[in-house]
Motif scaffolding. Sequence first.
Motif, short mmCIF file in Angstrom:
data_model
loop_
_atom_site.label_atom_id
_atom_site.label_comp_id
_atom_site.label_asym_id
_atom_site.label_seq_id
_atom_site.Cartn_x
_atom_site.Cartn_y
_atom_site.Cartn_z
N ALA A 400 27.44 -13.94 -12.63
CA ALA A 400 27.33 -15.36 -12.65
C ALA A 400 28.02 -15.85 -11.13
O ALA A 400 27.43 -16.60 -10.37
N SER A 401 29.09 -14.96 -10.69
CA SER A 401 29.61 -15.27 -9.35
C SER A 401 28.49 -15.06 -8.30
O SER A 401 28.37 -15.58 -7.27
N ILE A 402 27.72 -13.86 -8.30
CA ILE A 402 26.73 -13.58 -7.39
C ILE A 402 25.68 -14.69 -7.43
O ILE A 402 25.54 -15.20 -6.38
N ASP A 403 25.41 -15.21 -8.43
CA ASP A 403 24.36 -16.21 -8.58
C ASP A 403 24.69 -17.49 -7.83
O ASP A 403 24.12 -18.14 -7.09
N ALA A 404 26.19 -17.87 -8.29
CA ALA A 404 26.64 -18.93 -7.75
C ALA A 404 26.81 -19.16 -6.50
O ALA A 404 26.76 -20.24 -5.79
N LEU A 405 27.30 -17.85 -5.65
CA LEU A 405 27.38 -17.85 -4.18
C LEU A 405 26.23 -18.06 -3.55
O LEU A 405 26.17 -18.70 -2.66
N GLU A 406 25.39 -17.41 -4.17
CA GLU A 406 23.82 -17.40 -3.53
C GLU A 406 23.34 -19.02 -3.60
O GLU A 406 22.84 -19.53 -2.56
N VAL A 407 23.50 -19.71 -4.68
CA VAL A 407 23.24 -21.02 -4.94
C VAL A 407 23.93 -21.93 -3.73
O VAL A 407 23.40 -22.83 -3.01
N ALA A 408 25.31 -21.53 -3.77
CA ALA A 408 26.10 -22.49 -2.76
C ALA A 408 25.66 -22.22 -1.18
O ALA A 408 25.48 -23.26 -0.57
N VAL A 409 25.24 -21.05 -1.03
CA VAL A 409 24.71 -20.87 0.49
C VAL A 409 23.62 -21.59 0.82
O VAL A 409 23.19 -21.98 1.80
N ARG A 410 22.67 -21.32 -0.25
CA ARG A 410 21.30 -22.04 -0.15
C ARG A 410 21.39 -23.51 -0.10
O ARG A 410 20.83 -24.12 0.61
N GLN A 411 22.81 -24.09 -0.73
CA GLN A 411 22.66 -25.57 -0.85
C GLN A 411 23.07 -25.98 0.71
O GLN A 411 22.88 -26.71 1.21
N LEU A 412 24.14 -25.15 1.06
CA LEU A 412 24.55 -25.61 2.60
C LEU A 412 23.33 -25.24 3.58
O LEU A 412 22.99 -26.08 4.57
N ALA A 413 22.44 -24.42 3.43
CA ALA A 413 21.00 -24.21 4.11
C ALA A 413 20.20 -25.44 4.15
O ALA A 413 19.87 -25.73 4.83
#
Length: 415
Positions: A400-413
Amino acid sequence: MSSLSQGAPAAAARVLARADELATHSSRPDGIERVYLTPQHRAVNHLAAGWMREAGLVSWEDAAGNQCGRLAGAEDGLPAVVLGSHLDTVPGAGRHDGILGVLVAIEVASRLRDAELPFALEVVAFGDEEGTRFGTTLLGSRAFAGSWQPEWAGLRDADGIRLGDAAREFGLDPQRIGSAARTPEQLLAYLEVHIEQGPRLEQADRALGVVTTIAAAERRMITFTGESRHCATPWELRHDALLGASEANLAIERIARARGSYATVGRIQVEPDAVNVIPGVATFSLDLRDETAEGRDATWDVIRDELQSIAGGRGLDVAIGTTHEAPEVVCAPDLRAAFAAGIQSTGDGAASDVMELFSVAGHDAMAVAAIAPVGMLFVRCRGGISHHADESVRADDVAASIDALEVAVRQLAAE
Ligand code: HGY
Ligand code: MN
Ligand code: MN
Ligand code: MN
């Protein structure tokens, strides 16, 4: 946890397997201890570099011994979103403190290797967050953030080895460690995933939580000096430094607990350290934290007065030296929101009711906050246990932390 991405379980298994491999690089046979500028540091930098390159990053070791990796954005020369944590440990450590954040970051960078982001994406594995070897803390991230102090080259470890000599032995130029510094223009944000190192997520039955602030902290060395005498000395003539330090330790516990601060005494040294000699000198370290610098300082004022009173009552002198001071660090609202969206994507609650908590533990984000907005995502750890071999995380929480970090980075993008 229903809505994990398809690759998340395998990625989590890889993270846990790599954490096990990193754990084999220890300076002690009975557990994990890996400290700054040692062969074990060299070995894990080499492993991390290989994993970063496998993920598509260009990797290099900076002038402070931090292992860095970079994925260019849609154009060259873009400022970076940095994902990171540390690879060094305390003595008798677990295998996830710091390490989890570095390995999760590499997984997310690998997922985004072809994403043509509007920023560069970097992963940094800091070489000395704990301060185990030289007694300070955040040396790697402070060099990265431009707050390296040249006099730190003169710090000595328990064997009397100077940091500068250890750096040279490690292959660094001790005069150039400060050149690892990045500038605010080069960074857009710093995101760190870390085990909670406390029981709150587990008690709330949550896998992940967003960090609001990182506690204000201070480290001090406190020395009581009395008279070393024969153990045949009558009680009324004694000035026993260790009894003064012992009374002080219990007073610190009483004061800090009553005020809701966190205080830990360690590194106790006694001279002479003999069975039949009354100790003349007793030294100990004090790590004092609170949610704010104001709260920490108010508690310290009460402790300091009590130390003076104890010394006076026993005919002792007390000397106090400060070895580290850091104000609380407030995590950036947009990064907290990005992590909240990430947590929501994993099905661990709606973005509006993700768990937010303040970090009592210190982190590299405290240092990087000097040059960039920072955000942290906490991962549940069993029993809140950390800085101990029993430190453990659940594979599905890591996924879940891997998915959450990816979504967070994509949100910043997408912003
Ligand atoms: O001290 C801390 O809280 C961190 O583990 N270095
Ligand atoms: Mn730690
Ligand atoms: Mn840590
Ligand atoms: Mn004798």
